[in-house]
Scaffold this motif. Structure first.
Motif, short mmCIF file in Angstrom:
data_model
loop_
_atom_site.label_atom_id
_atom_site.label_comp_id
_atom_site.label_asym_id
_atom_site.label_seq_id
_atom_site.Cartn_x
_atom_site.Cartn_y
_atom_site.Cartn_z
N LEU A 363 0.72 -1.26 0.07
CA LEU A 363 -0.05 0.26 0.15
C LEU A 363 0.72 1.30 0.05
N PHE A 368 1.96 0.86 -4.57
CA PHE A 368 0.60 0.83 -4.50
C PHE A 368 0.06 0.57 -6.25
N GLU A 369 0.69 1.16 -6.97
CA GLU A 369 0.44 0.90 -8.45
C GLU A 369 0.87 -0.38 -9.09
N PHE A 372 -0.75 -3.46 -5.47
CA PHE A 372 -2.38 -3.48 -5.09
C PHE A 372 -3.13 -3.20 -6.29
N LEU A 373 -2.77 -2.19 -7.06
CA LEU A 373 -3.62 -2.03 -8.34
C LEU A 373 -3.56 -3.21 -9.39
N GLN A 376 -5.68 -5.87 -8.04
CA GLN A 376 -7.02 -5.50 -8.31
C GLN A 376 -7.22 -5.97 -9.83
N ARG A 377 -6.53 -5.59 -10.52
CA ARG A 377 -6.69 -5.86 -12.17
C ARG A 377 -6.68 -7.25 -12.23
N ARG A 379 -7.60 -9.66 -10.24
CA ARG A 379 -9.01 -9.95 -9.56
C ARG A 379 -10.11 -9.81 -10.57
N LYS A 380 -10.07 -8.82 -11.37
CA LYS A 380 -11.03 -8.72 -12.09
C LYS A 380 -11.12 -9.48 -13.27
N THR B 13 -12.22 -3.74 -7.74
CA THR B 13 -11.74 -3.65 -9.13
C THR B 13 -12.50 -2.51 -9.64
N LEU B 16 -10.80 0.60 -9.33
CA LEU B 16 -9.74 1.15 -9.84
C LEU B 16 -9.92 2.19 -11.01
N ARG B 339 -0.64 5.54 2.85
CA ARG B 339 -1.17 4.17 2.24
C ARG B 339 -2.73 4.35 2.20
#
Lengths: 492, 558
Positions: A363, A368-369, A372-373, A376-377, A379-380, B13, B16, B339
């Motif tokens: 985080l 982060f990019e 974490f991000l 998340q991608r 995950r999608k 997501t 995002l 964070r």
């Protein structure tokens, strides 16, 4: 330093005590559970064990952490309240990995859980039995059910396989419902976007009894599925499930090719082969499918769950509740964080500390990019993978269209191996596993469906048990349980 | 309002897109070019209102530098972040009631507020409503979709280790506030909802920190301005105008002294004509007066640095009220990494147009409109100012409950009556008497019906103005529930209407009682008649009309 297997003995429960002394499944036993007054209720007199990260007003809720060693919540979790109101009595709290973080139930302030399963080859020879892991993190719940310590059922929680893996290792049924169906109010957060309350039983019909009462919309849980969404999912599920008579004609079962990774033990293949052949012989279609994002799932899971854990566990600072370690007189008190560090260093075990650090890094502004991000991608993508193969549309996404020739459920091995042996030295449980990733690999088959949040059921076979998992579209819990029952009946 | 039903699993997501979008919102420094970019067809679609707004912004952007004698040759640039506590009955994410300052510490704390394990947030829709009301009042664009994020740091008054805020997707963007003076227009960058912290106090005697969680989790609106102010006075004007606006829409009571409105101020200086300088942020200013002093001394400090050839390091500063100077808290390099993470428990906040429109339609009248409306009723500027001043001091109700102010009182009493007569009675007589009794308008015991009846009695000549004032005083001292018409009878204050016979009698008696004065009047010194008028008024106990008395006396003493 290490406590006995169960600190809170009851004089009434000798059999349980004796069993527990070996298994270490229960960490608190209610000495006189209240007599049920619900004479005609669904769960009449059901004796239920509850994982120690689910809040209970009348019992401690330690999360197997030194941090909450003395903690007794001021409220019951919604799921506990619902089951109590339904007539169940809570016999005690079950051991688990600290805050749900672990796959072998060895990261516990209460010590590891011993797998109660006795394989056919060693039956009658108790002394030569090796001690194996019950799986984690809901190892105590799985062991309690497998050893008949509670009537039929125990509650666990599942973030990345914590119900399904121990069920597979202990040879029982582990059910992870769709995310958002059972309230998380009162469930101590590990990773909010993944945490689910799960049900461990010996028979699928027992899952149904508990699930029916527990799967209720709770306005106190902001991530709970709304009644309208539940209805939509229920109807979608019903309209797609074929009416079975004596054959299974019309039932389409997908087998995802990515779920047979290199790490899979060769012996782990036989249960799923047996089940697939039996289903096929009764008329079901077996269809190979591909979920191409699967290889990225494990890394994405550990990034997301660790990030959320680092956030959720920030509250354990020794101020409002829980363990507090006072500072040395000469300590630097100028920063609040310095003061907290003492308590947090002593209160959290190694595995939890490791994940907090991982998550904190994920985080941080620099990471982060990329972490974490990116996770998340992934995950999608995983979610899209699942939506592509199921015939039932996903009621959560408005744009979702189902595959015309999609499958009803997926079937795959529940674990890459049978229960691994426990490390010999019980006392060094915090260091029980090497620092490597062996522990994490156990989750490889369970994590993808966590990220996509689908229901799951286990079936056993073989000497040491080895599960078969049934995975369905979000909200198709009934369909998964139905297929589970069919598989259960094949074995009998 | 609708929450993202059932989409909980994709919260992460879906967010995002917004997270990526953190750069796609660039607040408009290019407003000056806006008009040029618009095609005539597009221009025709724009309402007069928005053209006016563009014009105002345009005026602002090309605002000419006003030389400030305090720092000739320098330009001061100020932007302000206001944290206003939402005046809701319950906290932002729990059902605990918000606490007053005088309540015992830790008496308004639920397990969620104290970050007990197993608790989950539940968004208070009243806070959302008040946030939307505020956004509409600021002419900001309410976002159909906003989201909540966690900002992490360890501090004793933050039990969960993070604050829930709206870092990436705030509830409203854009808008602005026109200040009263000099036609200054301050653009608003965004409005976000977030949690307030608890309070910690260090007790040096026993080396302990005392923590009070009463305030923890109370809803805040963070209102971020663009750097559009050019002097400490404009900054003060902005905060006061914003305060009045928040009070008017009922979203916050905006008491700086009580901490329900707090300011962080960004200050930079540049030589006239040069680009803006490096800014410093001054944290936690809690009065308009101190804010002005802090900006002034910060400007002097930065100018001194630059004039001596040094540079201004970007940093966060505090303000020492006793020494009237700012001091370094932390440099840019020491800035904590918060964070930020999308809150996995809170689905995105989705607001449908219908919901926003309903709030827009139910909006209370904003101060500018109230002023214009009152002036249009032909009230004097002074009376209007008095009414609105008193109105802005009214108690702000919980959850946006309105009414109870001086303007609403005026409006009710003036319904069907002469507004000028009504405003006279309210601002001069009622407020005057209340001030004399050291009471505020809040303590006014006279109902709208009583006040209306009183004015009617005077206007129709049923009682005299003097009697009216007597009744007003009676109502204030006795908190009487009786209508003035009844009181007028009880107190024998009904104006006499007997063809002048009573008047004649009182006048004759007064003349006999004051022979000396009568004599002087007869000789032509008319001024002395006032003394005899006074005698008559006393005798009639205000029932006689002073003008009639005077005329009668003059006739009799001819």
């Amino acid at each position: 330093m290490n406590p006995g297997p169960c600190q809170y003995y009851s004089t009434q429960t000798t059999r349980l005590e004796q069993q527990n002394a070996t298994l270490n499944a229960l960490v608190y036993l209610d000495s006189n559970p209240p007599a049920s007054v619900h004479t005609r209720s669904l769960l009449n007199d059901l004796k239920l064990a509850v994982k120690d990260n689910i809040c209970t007003r009348s019992m401690p809720t330690t999360c197997s952490s030194m941090m909450l060693r003395e903690f007794q919540p001021p409220f019951d979790a919604t799921v506990v309240k619902l089951l109590r109101d339904g007539g169940a009595s809570i016999i005690g709290k079950t051991n688990c990995d600290e805050f749900g973080m672990g796959s072998l139930n060895v990261h516990s302030v209460h010590g590891p859980v011993v797998n109660p399963y006795i394989p056919p080859f060693s039956r009658g020879k108790p002394f030569c039995q090796e001690q194996r892991s019950a799986g984690g993190s809901s190892g105590g719940s799985a062991a309690a059910v497998a050893a008949h310590m509670c009537d039929e059922s125990a509650l666990g929680t599942d973030t990345g396989g914590s119900v399904r893996l121990p069920a597979s290792y202990c040879g029982i049924v582990g059910f992870k419902p769709s995310y958002g169906l059972i309230s998380r109010w009162g469930v101590v957060s590990y990773a909010d976007s993944l945490d689910c309350v799960g049900i461990l039983t010996r028979k699928i019909r027992d899952v149904m009894r508990v699930f029916e009462l527990a799967s209720v919309y709770d306005p106190k849980d902001p991530t709970a599925a709304r009644p309208a969404t539940r209805t939509r999912a229920f109807e979608a599920c019903k309209s797609y499930l074929p009416q079975f008579t004596s054959t299974l004609t019309g039932l389409r079962i997908g087998v995802p090719q990515e779920y047979f990774p290199a790490e899979l033990q060769p012996s782990a293949l036989s249960p799923i082969r047996t089940v697939l052949e039996a289903l096929k012989s009764r008329g079901a279609s077996i269809i190979p499918v591909s979920l191409p994002s699967t290889p990225y799932a494990l890394s994405a899971y550990y990034v997301i769950s660790s990030a959320e854990a680092s956030s959720n566990l920030a509250r354990y600072d020794g101020v409002e509740y829980g363990l507090r370690i006072d500072l040395a007189p000469d300590a630097d008190k100028t920063k609040t964080a310095n003061v907290y560090a003492h308590t947090r260093t002593r209160g959290f075990g190694k595995e939890v500390q490791k994940r907090i650090l991982l998550g904190t890094y994920a985080l941080s502004a620099d990471a982060f990019e990329n972490y974490f991000l990116q996770a998340q991608r992934v995950r999608k993508l995983i979610r899209a993978d699942f939506d592509r193969v199921f015939c039932v549309p996903n009621v959560l996404t408005t744009a979702s269209t189902s595959a015309v020739d999609g499958v009803h459920v997926l079937l795959h091995p529940s674990a890459i191996r049978t229960a691994p042996p426990l490390p010999n030295d019980k006392d060094s449980h915090q260091e029980a596993t090497p620092d490597g990733l062996d522990d994490y690999v156990q989750d490889v088959l369970n994590v993808p469906a966590s990220l996509a949040a689908f229901p799951w059921v286990w079936r056993q076979k073989d000497e040491w048990p080895m599960g078969v998992s049934v995975v369905g579209q979000w909200g198709c819990d009934e369909m998964v349980l139905k297929v589970g029952e069919i598989i259960e009946s094949l074995q009998e | 309002m609708a929450e993202d039903e059932g989409r909980t699993k994709v919260v992460g997501t879906n967010r995002l897109d917004k997270l990526h979008g953190k750069v796609d919102y660039t607040p408009g420094p290019a407003n000056a070019e806006l008009l040029c970019l618009l095609s005539p067809a597009r221009l025709a679609q724009i309402s007069i209102c928005s053209l006016m707004e563009i014009y105002v912004r345009l005026v602002h952007t090309i605002r000419t530098l006003k030389e400030d004698p305090r720092w000739p040759g320098w330009e001061l640039v100020v932007g302000i972040e206001v944290h206003a506590q939402i005046k809701s009955r319950a906290k932002l994410f729990s059902e605990t009631f918000t606490a007053d300052l005088d309540e015992p510490p830790n008496s308004h704390v639920s397990p969620f507020d104290a970050a007990f394990p197993g608790t989950l947030p539940r968004l208070n829709s009243k806070c959302v409503e008040l946030g939307v009301r505020t956004a509409i009042a600021l002419n900001a664009e309410v976002q159909r979709r906003s989201a909540f994020d966690r900002k992490h740091y360890f501090y004793a008054d933050l039990p969960s280790g993070y604050q829930i805020t709206q870092q990436y997707a705030p509830i409203a963007r854009g808008g602005g506030l026109k200040l009263d003076r000099d036609d200054v227009f301050v653009r608003i960058k965004q409005v976000q909802l977030e949690q307030d912290t608890g309070k910690s106090a260090f007790l040096p005697r026993n080396h302990l920190s005392a923590i009070d969680l009463n305030r923890a989790g109370t809803g805040l609106m963070e209102i971020v301005s663009e750097p559009d102010m050019r002097s400490p006075e404009e900054a003060a004007d902005y905060v006061r105008t914003l305060q009045a606006l928040l009070r008017c829409v009922g979203s916050s009571d905006g008491h700086m002294e009580q901490g329900s409105l707090r300011c962080d101020v960004n200050v930079s200086v540049n030589r006239a004509g040069s680009p803006p300088g490096t800014r410093c942020e001054i944290k936690n200013l809690n009065s308009v007066k101190f804010m002005m002093i802090a900006i002034t001394c910060e400007a002097h400090r930065q100018i001194e640095l630059l004039e001596s050839g040094r540079s201004v390091p970007q940093e966060t500063r505090g303000f020492d009220e006793d020494r009237a100077e700012t001091y370094a808290l932390r440099s840019k390099e020491d800035a904590p990494d918060y964070r930020y993470m999308p809150d996995p428990n809170l689905p995105p906040l989705l607001l449908d147009q219908e919901y926003i429109t309903k709030i827009r339609n139910d909006m209370p009248e904003l101060p500018d409109m109230t002023r214009a409306r009152l002036l249009a009723l032909d009230l004097s500027r002074r009376d209007t100012d008095v009414l609105m001043d008193v109105d802005s001091g009214r108690e702000v109700g919980f959850d946006g409950e309105l009414g109870g102010g001086a303007v609403a009182y005026f409006d009710s009493v003036a319904r069907g009556r002469d507004p000028k007569a009504v405003v006279n009675w309210i601002t001069h007589e009622l407020l005057g008497q209340l001030a004399f009794r050291r009471e505020t308008f809040k303590e006014n015991p006279i109902s709208v019906e009583q006040m209306g009846n009183l004015i009617d009695l005077v206007q129709t000549g049923t009682i005299t103005g003097t009697s009216g004032k007597t009744i007003l005083r009676h109502l204030l001292s006795n908190h009487s529930q009786d209508m003035p018409s009844k009181l007028a009878e009880q107190l024998l204050l009904i104006a006499v209407r007997d063809d002048g016979s009573s008047l004649e009698k009182w006048c004759s008696e007064a003349i006999s009682a004051l022979p000396e004065e009568a004599k002087i009047v007869r000789t032509g010194n008319v001024r002395v008649v006032n003394k005899i008028v006074g005698r008559v008024m006393k005798a009639s106990r205000g029932r006689a009309n002073a003008e009639d008395v005077r005329a009668m006396l003059l006739k009799m003493l001819q």
